[in-house]
Design an enzyme around this catalytic site. Structure first.
Site, PDB file in Angstrom:
ATOM      1  N   ARG A 166       0.826  -1.211   0.000  1.00 48.85           N
ATOM      2  CA  ARG A 166       0.000   0.000   0.000  1.00 48.85           C
ATOM      3  C   ARG A 166       0.861   1.261   0.000  1.00 48.85           C
ATOM      4  NH1 ARG A 166      -3.699  -3.115  -1.921  1.00 48.85           N
ATOM      5  NH2 ARG A 166      -4.381  -4.707  -0.463  1.00 48.85           N
ATOM      6  N   ASN A 208       2.684  -7.741   7.621  1.00 47.88           N
ATOM      7  CA  ASN A 208       2.685  -9.040   6.943  1.00 47.88           C
ATOM      8  C   ASN A 208       4.149  -9.424   6.786  1.00 47.88           C
ATOM      9  OD1 ASN A 208      -0.139  -9.228   6.568  1.00 47.88           O
ATOM     10  ND2 ASN A 208      -0.007  -7.898   4.770  1.00 47.88           N
ATOM     11  N   GLU A 292      -5.992 -12.130   8.331  1.00 43.45           N
ATOM     12  CA  GLU A 292      -5.699 -12.260   6.901  1.00 43.45           C
ATOM     13  C   GLU A 292      -4.623 -13.307   6.642  1.00 43.45           C
ATOM     14  OE1 GLU A 292      -5.050  -8.117   5.720  1.00 43.45           O
ATOM     15  OE2 GLU A 292      -7.189  -7.912   5.346  1.00 43.45           O
ATOM     16  N   ARG A 325      -2.151  -6.015  17.126  1.00 44.08           N
ATOM     17  CA  ARG A 325      -3.218  -5.396  16.320  1.00 44.08           C
ATOM     18  C   ARG A 325      -4.557  -6.122  16.476  1.00 44.08           C
ATOM     19  NH1 ARG A 325      -2.310  -5.243  10.690  1.00 44.08           N
ATOM     20  NH2 ARG A 325      -2.951  -3.096  10.381  1.00 44.08           N
ATOM     21  N   ARG A 342     -18.407  -8.301   9.429  1.00 44.12           N
ATOM     22  CA  ARG A 342     -16.998  -7.975   9.663  1.00 44.12           C
ATOM     23  C   ARG A 342     -16.843  -6.810  10.639  1.00 44.12           C
ATOM     24  NH1 ARG A 342     -12.475  -6.728   4.969  1.00 44.12           N
ATOM     25  NH2 ARG A 342     -11.249  -5.232   6.156  1.00 44.12           N
ATOM     26  N   ASP A 371     -12.179  -0.872   7.675  1.00 43.37           N
ATOM     27  CA  ASP A 371     -10.807  -0.763   7.215  1.00 43.37           C
ATOM     28  C   ASP A 371     -10.504   0.535   6.491  1.00 43.37           C
ATOM     29  OD1 ASP A 371      -8.230  -1.312   6.612  1.00 43.37           O
ATOM     30  OD2 ASP A 371      -8.627  -2.959   5.239  1.00 43.37           O
ATOM     31  N   GLU A 399      -4.548   4.342   1.043  1.00 43.15           N
ATOM     32  CA  GLU A 399      -4.988   3.128   0.350  1.00 43.15           C
ATOM     33  C   GLU A 399      -6.384   3.286  -0.254  1.00 43.15           C
ATOM     34  OE1 GLU A 399      -5.035  -0.382   2.795  1.00 43.15           O
ATOM     35  OE2 GLU A 399      -5.781  -1.638   1.153  1.00 43.15           O
ATOM     36  N   GLU A 517     -14.960  12.041  -0.819  1.00 39.08           N
ATOM     37  CA  GLU A 517     -16.151  11.291  -0.384  1.00 39.08           C
ATOM     38  C   GLU A 517     -17.293  11.479  -1.385  1.00 39.08           C
ATOM     39  OE1 GLU A 517     -17.710  12.608   3.382  1.00 39.08           O
ATOM     40  OE2 GLU A 517     -18.756  10.707   3.717  1.00 39.08           O
ATOM     41  N   TRP A 547     -14.472 -11.257   1.498  1.00 41.00           N
ATOM     42  CA  TRP A 547     -13.880 -10.284   2.416  1.00 41.00           C
ATOM     43  C   TRP A 547     -14.862  -9.600   3.366  1.00 41.00           C
ATOM     44  CZ3 TRP A 547      -8.749 -10.370   2.872  1.00 41.00           C
ATOM     45  CH2 TRP A 547      -8.015 -10.921   1.830  1.00 41.00           C
TER      46      TRP A 547
HETATM   47  O1  GCW Z   1      -6.357  -2.568   4.533  1.00 42.28           O
HETATM   48  C1  GCW Z   1      -5.775  -3.824   4.559  1.00 42.28           C
HETATM   49  C2  GCW Z   1      -4.760  -3.783   3.466  1.00 42.28           C
HETATM   50  C3  GCW Z   1      -3.665  -4.780   3.640  1.00 42.28           C
HETATM   51  C4  GCW Z   1      -3.088  -4.644   5.045  1.00 42.28           C
HETATM   52  C5  GCW Z   1      -4.206  -4.908   6.037  1.00 42.28           C
HETATM   53  C6  GCW Z   1      -3.737  -4.734   7.465  1.00 42.28           C
HETATM   54  C7  GCW Z   1      -0.847  -4.907   5.802  1.00 42.28           C
HETATM   55  O2  GCW Z   1      -5.402  -3.948   2.237  1.00 42.28           O
HETATM   56  O3  GCW Z   1      -2.689  -4.520   2.662  1.00 42.28           O
HETATM   57  O4  GCW Z   1      -1.998  -5.492   5.272  1.00 42.28           O
HETATM   58  O5  GCW Z   1      -5.234  -3.983   5.831  1.00 42.28           O
HETATM   59  O6  GCW Z   1      -3.937  -3.660   7.999  1.00 42.28           O
HETATM   60  O7  GCW Z   1      -3.192  -5.663   8.039  1.00 42.28           O
END
Ligand code: GCW
Length: 686
Positions: A166, A208, A292, A325, A342, A371, A399, A517, A547
């Protein structure tokens, strides 16, 4: 010509007002430093750099306090306030990173820049240089400042192959080709930028954690990590690493990573002890676990507290922290299943564990329950865990907010989030008072955010996206700062004081979030982006995916029913009266309507418009507003250096194309679904 792009808000342009220069110069002649430490050294260097560049005189620097010093940099223990006629000592009331800036009438006048610690002294220098860049008088300063938040952190999602997850500003500044980058100067300039806004912690690798990065905690890489840590330490910034929860298996040769297994616990303790041999002030671990497809304690039938505490125990003897996290949810959802939500996940997973975490564990909670969308309600976890340290996680990298092609200044969004009243302890229980630790008296807390920086000359791709990095730092230091002040400050520091420039850019920034927005997903429903890279419109891109990110548009209406009455029950995760406010169609705020409710296209908003007409109106308006942004920017031609001017101009062109695509896809999609024409009869492609 590249310098303006690269320097961001530390331009230190020569000041042309002679009487001001004279006043500044009277303090800038003889600098004395009260002690010896890497941070004080950085403070002195920055002071010399800024003074020399702004007033054209290079100060002399003495490493002890002399009688004729005109500017003193030091800590509270190195200088006696009384010697300078200062009778009330402000330090006992200041937090650790606090500082005092005081003009004293000794000799021809002397400026004291004193920190409670040496980090505070560095912040004081930056404060003074900021005042000078803003052309403020310094003859009668009496400033005592500290930060509300102890943790003021930046997270990098950088991989060792040089890519940035990202990332929209080029390759990583930390890594290249599977190793650490050689350009230490760049890192040092980054450290300068971060320290100038009070950032005190940074995690350098992606949450990650890949195969190579898993080894960052081994002797293979620790010498290199230590080198980076040394560099950042000199700017008051502690280093953290993201770790792979399965490390004991993947690199330790164990058969399990079960947090309750004694061999696993011992392995981590040894690892940690080793890290501290290389980096005595190592900050700790940032952990994405059971999220994830990342490994975590669930594999072994353990919960997040058991998982985090095992690491907490290993780090505790050294004062290290575990930042765990809460971005945990089912990413293998079936779109046919309407009961799984979610948005509920973080609260459902973590709330029951309140009180179960060790003192040196902090939960890192994304600002919203989904997110980082352009509009989401505040995560209901804030305020819900009185016995568990929390930091808020924001996303500076854009992002879902235009990827630094589109202008989207996020300070107004962050302010709204920080000011939100959770009612956890009645009225006034704002998110900022949760994350600054004051509401529940947390041992550790504060703010973290995902960096938007890469190797591009201007660091952030879009020059104006530098404002998001700056604004984040300023709000992390002081969440009470007003949007107008943060914005005005950044524009002046970055582009100077021409009032037409200042007004134009400030206005563009302040309006940009709302504009973004307007032309993207409507009324808080989110997503509708291209899967994978997440740029540009694709209304059904995630509609039948795993998702958990659906909008449920049909021929009659759109939105996600998250009510207790008829939906997923998410609204009940809020305290009263927020729960009732979101539950009821009458009181749910327009901008979040489709986040909480599924309504017919003909439903009337509080604004008086129907939902469908609102969708059309905002999407036509959004494109016009982007056009206006472009026109506004063009007026500045000749008033800004060519490099930065063209960079922004180019991005605004791309933004306009993007906004048009969004407008037309969204309008056509909803026209086709609903069959309801635009009242104003504008062009909608059938
Ligand atoms: O928003 C999502 C992103 C992922 C990211 C994940 C997270 C690092 O698309 O790329 O991974 O969140 O925050 O873990």
């Amino acid at each position: 010509a590249w310098k303006e792009s690269y320097a961001c808000w530390l331009q230190y342009k020569e000041i042309d007002d002679a009487s001001l220069v004279e006043r500044y110069a009277s303090y800038g002649q003889r600098v004395a430093v009260g002690g010896v430490s890497p941070v004080l050294q950085s403070a002195a260097n920055e002071c010399v750099r800024g003074m020399t560049s702004m007033i054209g005189v290079e100060p002399t620097v003495s490493d002890r306090i002399t009688r004729d010093a005109t500017l003193i940099i030091g800590t509270k223990d190195q200088v006696s306030l009384e010697d300078y006629g200062i009778r009330t000592n402000p330090f006992p009331h200041l937090p650790d990173d606090g500082y005092v800036i005081q003009t004293a009438n000794v000799g021809g006048g002397v400026l004291l820049l004193l920190g409670k610690t040496d980090r505070g002294a560095l912040y004081a220098v930056h404060h003074l240089l900021r005042l000078m860049q803003l052309r403020k008088p310094v003859d009668e300063l009496a400033i005592a400042e500290g930060s509300r938040n102890n943790v003021r952190m930046i997270n990098h999602w950088d991989n060792m192959d040089g890519s940035v997850e990202r990332g929209y500003a080029g390759q990583s500044i930390f890594f290249e080709n599977g190793k650490f980058a050689d350009n230490l100067e760049r890192l040092e300039d980054y450290a300068r930028l971060l320290s100038s806004v009070g950032i005190n912690a940074i995690s350098v690798n992606n949450v990650n954690v890949g195969k190579v990065e898993t080894r960052l905690i081994t002797e293979d890489w620790l010498p290199e990590v230590a080198r980076v840590a040394d560099l950042f330490r000199a700017y008051g910034i502690q280093i953290f690493l993201s770790i792979n929860y399965a490390s004991p298996v993947e690199i330790g040769g164990l058969s399990t990573a079960d947090p309750l297994d004694p061999a696993v616990r011992e392995w981590w303790s040894e690892r940690v002890a080793n890290i501290y041999r290389f980096i005595p002030d190592f900050g700790g671990f940032l952990v994405k676990a059971d999220s994830e497809h990342r490994p975590g304690p669930f594999t072994y039938g353990r919960n997040h507290a058991e998982g985090a505490n095992m690491l907490g125990e290993a780090l505790r003897p050294f004062g290290g922290l575990v930042i765990w996290r809460c971005f945990v949810y089912d990413c293998q959802q079936d779109w046919r299943d309407r009961s799984t939500d979610r948005a509920r996940a973080a609260y459902d997973h973590f709330k029951p564990l309140d009180g179960a975490f060790l003192d040196n564990v902090i939960l890192q909670v994304k600002n919203g329950p989904m997110d980082f969308q352009v509009r989401e309600p505040v995560s209901p976890l804030f305020g819900a865990m009185p016995q568990t340290n929390q930091v808020i996680e924001l996303q500076i990298t854009q992002e879902y907010t235009g990827q630094q092609k589109d202008l989207c200044y996020l300070v107004p969004q962050w302010k709204e989030i920080l000011d939100f009243d959770t009612y956890a302890r009645g009225k006034g229980s704002t998110v900022k008072s949760v994350v600054d630790g004051s509401l529940f008296n947390y041992a550790h807390s504060g703010m973290a955010a995902v960096s938007n920086v890469g190797r591009d000359l201007n660091w952030t791709g879009h020059t104006l996206a530098q404002a998001n990095l700056y604004g984040y730092g300023r709000l992390a230091w002081n969440p009470e700062m007003r949007i107008e002040d943060v914005t005005d400050e950044w524009v002046r520091l970055t582009f100077g004081h021409d009032s037409s420039v200042v007004e134009q850019i400030s206005k563009m920034l302040r309006e940009s979030w709302r504009i973004y927005e307007n032309y993207t997903a409507p009324l808080g429903v989110g997503w509708m982006v291209n899967p994978g890279h997440h740029y540009g419109p694709n209304v059904d891109g995630y509609e039948y995916s795993v998702w958990g990110t659906y909008h449920f548009a049909d021929r009659d209406g759109v939105g996600v029913d998250r009510t207790v009455q008829t939906g997923t029950g998410f609204t009940a995760q809020y305290f009263s009266p927020n729960a009732e406010m979101y539950e009821s169609l009458e009181t749910c705020p327009d901008e979040l309507l489709l986040f909480f409710h599924h309504v017919p296209y003909t439903h009337r908003l509080k604004s008086g418009e129907t939902v469908i007409q609102h969708i059309y109106n905002t999407h036509f308006e959004g494109v016009e507003q982007v056009q206006a942004l472009r026109e506004g920017w063009r007026k500045l031609k000749g008033k800004i250096d060519a490099l930065r001017f063209h960079n922004v101009e180019e991005r605004l062109e791309a933004q306009l194309a993007n906004a048009r695509e969004w407008r037309d896809q969204i309008n056509t999609y909803f026209y086709r679904k609903s069959g309801i024409p635009d009242e104003k009869n504008r062009t909608i492609y059938k």
